[in-house]
Motif scaffolding. Structure first.
Motif, PDB file in Angstrom:
ATOM      1  N   THR A 110       0.799  -1.360  -0.018  1.00  0.00           N
ATOM      2  CA  THR A 110      -0.007   0.114   0.058  1.00  0.00           C
ATOM      3  C   THR A 110       0.987   0.995  -0.052  1.00  0.00           C
TER       4      THR A 110
ATOM      5  N   HIS B 195       0.398   5.163   0.737  1.00  0.00           N
ATOM      6  CA  HIS B 195      -0.375   5.759   1.825  1.00  0.00           C
ATOM      7  C   HIS B 195       0.095   6.878   2.240  1.00  0.00           C
TER       8      HIS B 195
ATOM      9  N   ASP C 273       0.776   2.813   9.937  1.00  0.00           N
ATOM     10  CA  ASP C 273       0.170   2.529   8.435  1.00  0.00           C
ATOM     11  C   ASP C 273      -1.530   2.749   8.657  1.00  0.00           C
TER      12      ASP C 273
ATOM     13  N   SER D  45      -5.268   5.590   2.312  1.00  0.00           N
ATOM     14  CA  SER D  45      -4.556   4.810   1.120  1.00  0.00           C
ATOM     15  C   SER D  45      -4.501   5.688   0.013  1.00  0.00           C
TER      16      SER D  45
ATOM     17  N   GLU E 224      -3.041   0.697  -3.959  1.00  0.00           N
ATOM     18  CA  GLU E 224      -2.590  -0.763  -3.680  1.00  0.00           C
ATOM     19  C   GLU E 224      -1.942  -1.385  -4.677  1.00  0.00           C
TER      20      GLU E 224
ATOM     21  N   PRO F  37      -6.872  10.539  -1.150  1.00  0.00           N
ATOM     22  CA  PRO F  37      -6.557   9.601  -0.396  1.00  0.00           C
ATOM     23  C   PRO F  37      -7.986   8.925   0.068  1.00  0.00           C
TER      24      PRO F  37
END
Length: 264
Positions: A180, A182, A189, A193, A196, A236
């Protein structure tokens, strides 16, 4: 102005890559350097294993902590055994993990040290990317005047933390073997995101090559995320699914998953 000229123009902005060093971050540095001519690396000293061990023991207990440390030692010793596969991954993606003397590197004790904050203030980056480094403190994040992007070798939020690719396979969740890209926030984490990436591991891949494969496969998305940050077009999103934190497997868990499930 042509699209190409616009691309060249925004890529001349100051970009920082923060890392604790290593082969995987060097792949990213060497891929970014020709595209972002004002790239600077801020490299911290890796955390001492004793500090890491004490922190893990406080969270998970000493038995689990020592089991994880044993796996890390075995993994390091096994690097030579998987060298051919590692070289094949690097070659297949047209990358290099060699030191790049053309890229400016600033060494700091920690990315959370005032020396790092001073370097950021001096460079005034328009985007920061983190690869293989410690968790950034709230003070460090507050000192960075731009988006901070992380390359995480796992699919968020199900495989936060360490060895996300390994745990996806060990859990029989092969469709979530991936990485990912992000945004970074104060959690582990947990930032929004951006992209992917889900490559397909080969039978010869193991815990010693999963992070390398995921890093190599994710680099084009890191480039795209930096372009998005520099052009103000980041989008995002909050990925769905159960959020779970993972660590390196203990030695006995790794051996069990290897023998019982063929996931090494």
């Amino acid at each position: 102005m042509s699209h190409h000229a616009e691309t060249a123009s925004h890529r001349n902005a100051a970009v920082i890559l923060m890392t604790a060093g290593g082969a995987n971050p060097r792949l990213v540095i060497n891929a970014l350097a020709p595209m972002f001519p004002n790239l600077t690396v801020i490299e911290e000293r890796p955390e001492a294993k004793s500090v890491l061990l004490r922190r893990r023991a406080k969270k998970l207990g000493w038995i689990v902590a020592f089991g994880q440390l044993a796996t890390m030692v075995v993994s390091r010793l096994g690097k030579n055994a998987v060298r051919r596969r590692s070289e094949a991954i690097i070659a297949a993606h047209g990358l290099s993990d060699a030191d790049n003397p053309k890229v400016s590197v600033i060494h700091v004790p920690s990315l959370n040290d005032p020396a790092c904050h001073d370097a950021v203030a001096r460079l005034q980056p328009k985007a920061v990317v983190t690869v293989s480094c410690r968790l950034l403190s709230r003070q460090t994040l507050a000192a960075i005047p731009c988006p901070v992007i992380n390359l995480h070798a796992g699919i968020n939020p199900a495989y936060r933390g360490q060895m996300g690719g390994y745990w996806a396979l060990a859990n029989g969740d092969r469709q979530n073997f991936g990485a990912t890209v992000h945004l970074v926030d104060a959690g582990v984490d947990t930032g929004g995101s951006l992209y992917e990436i889900r490559p397909s591991p080969e039978k010869s891949d193991t815990m010693m090559t999963y992070p390398l494969l995921l890093t190599a496969a994710a680099i084009p998305s890191v480039v795209q995320a930096l372009d998005d940050a520099l052009t103000g077009t980041l989008k995002p999103y909050q990925a769905g699914g159960t959020s779970k934190m993972h660590y390196n497997p203990s030695l006995w868990t790794w051996l069990w998953n290897g023998v019982a499930k063929g996931v090494w």
